[in-house]
Structures are given as C-alpha cells and as structure tokens.
Design an enzyme around this catalytic site. Sequence first.
Site, PDB file in Angstrom:
ATOM      1  N   ASP A  77       0.854  -1.176   0.000  1.00 22.48           N
ATOM      2  CA  ASP A  77       0.000   0.000   0.000  1.00 22.48           C
ATOM      3  C   ASP A  77       0.896   1.234   0.000  1.00 22.48           C
ATOM      4  OD1 ASP A  77      -2.446   1.387   0.109  1.00 22.48           O
ATOM      5  OD2 ASP A  77      -2.262   1.631   2.276  1.00 22.48           O
ATOM      6  N   ASP A  81      -0.224   5.035   0.997  1.00 25.29           N
ATOM      7  CA  ASP A  81      -0.456   5.920   2.142  1.00 25.29           C
ATOM      8  C   ASP A  81      -0.444   5.129   3.441  1.00 25.29           C
ATOM      9  OD1 ASP A  81      -0.938   8.564   0.872  1.00 25.29           O
ATOM     10  OD2 ASP A  81      -2.554   7.477  -0.113  1.00 25.29           O
TER      11      ASP A  81
END
Length: 259
Positions: A13, A15
């Site tokens: 991922d 953020d």
Amino acid sequence: MAERKPIESWLTDMDGVLIHEGTPIPGADAFIKRLRESGKPFLVLTNNSIYTPRDLQARLSRMGLQVPVENIWTSALATAKFLDDQRPGGTAYVIGEAGLTTALHDIGYILTDHEPNYVVLGETRTYSFEAMTKAVRLINAGARFICTNPDETGPSTEGPLPATGAVAALITKATGKKPYFAGKPNPLMMRTGLNAIGAHSETSAMIGDRMDTDVLAGLEAGMQTFLVLTGLTTEQDTEKFPFRPTKTVASIADLVDLV
C-alpha cells in the site's frame, strides 16, 4: 502446517506505508531501492482513484521514492480491467477524477450520460449534488453500479474527509442498489495486480497499514501479509478482527532485509 514459500514478489500500500501526509516514512526509500535492485516484481497499490499512475510517479519522485509507472496499481486501473473483462467497449457515466476517466478511456470506454451500461463512482474532492442525482436516475433506469473502492473516509491535513464509500452509501440508499467494489479489500484488485506483473499469490506478500482493506485483501488473495504500524492501525486494533496478518512490524524499515 505447510511451510511458506519464499517471497518472490511484493505488493505494498502507499499511504500509511510508504508516505504519510506528503512525507516519506523512514525506510521507504531503502525498501523501494532494495526492491528495484533485486529485480523482483512489485507493485505500489492505492485505493485512491483520483490520480493516474504518471501523477503518482511524479508525486512519489518529489519525495525521493523512485517508482516506475508500470509498478503502480490503482483502484481505477482495477476497475477498468474489470469492466474491460466484463463488457469490452462499453459505456459509463463517471463521477471521478483523471485517474479514473483516463483508465476508462485507455480501455476504449465511451463516457456518456445517455443510457450508459454502468455508473462508475470514484474518488473526487468535488462531489456535486447534480452528479449524484444523475447517477441515481441512471441506476434506476438500469445502469449497473460500480464503485472503485469502499473507503468511507480519506485523510487530509485538516482531518478525515468523506470518501467514495460514503457517497456510494448515499446512492445505494436512494436507489436500493448496492455497488460492486473493485478495490481493496476485494481480492480482485490483488489478483489483477499480480497478473499485471506476472506474479503468483503463493510467493507474494502484501504490506499494508489497515486490517480491513490491506490485510484482508492479501489474505483472501492467498498472500502473506505484513501489517505496519505507521498508518491507521495500532497493535491493539488487530485484536478486534477475526483474522491476523502473517506478521506485524513497526514500519516498512523492518522489511528491507526480507527483500
């Protein structure tokens, strides 16, 4: 219990794992550098459909993270891939930004509000009542409802913002029709991403900062999962879920040596 196969490809991922509010998380640059030097397939994932991969590449580059465009996978790309598989050359009424409209244009979709095959809802900072009203009427008239991701809130420097999942709930309430979500935690996003880099779930790992999207999506796609504590989830939060990550670490810096 069968022994896990060595990790040959990585999905992470963005953020909360690599960056936080426009700042790189310590260790992110070393992790990306090690991945690129290793030659192992990898993808940086985001449920945010606002930006194109080129936009995200430039954004990450400004922070010192050198990620090639082909190593970025968004919920907009996953949505476009899904629609291209389901109904090639279709039509859609889109609420969203360039990341989503570009992905749909690239697969040959026509964007229209005249009897579209689909209403596609993505992330935007300018949700309008007029656009949502049009979406409701088109869905009631027979358009199928697709949503890039189920995230109900998104981060900002001022605090949480209503996100795609919250707006989808409004449209569902008005139409009685639930959308099909293409992004995490739907394992579809992981599987289409793995296919894009020629990787297999048995030898892949997913890194994320959320149990309900990143870890769940990786788990359901058959991957090893690593939870980092630099985002939205604390170690105590993990006990609230009926599933667990393969391993919990403080940050991405703790995973550099595993590449």
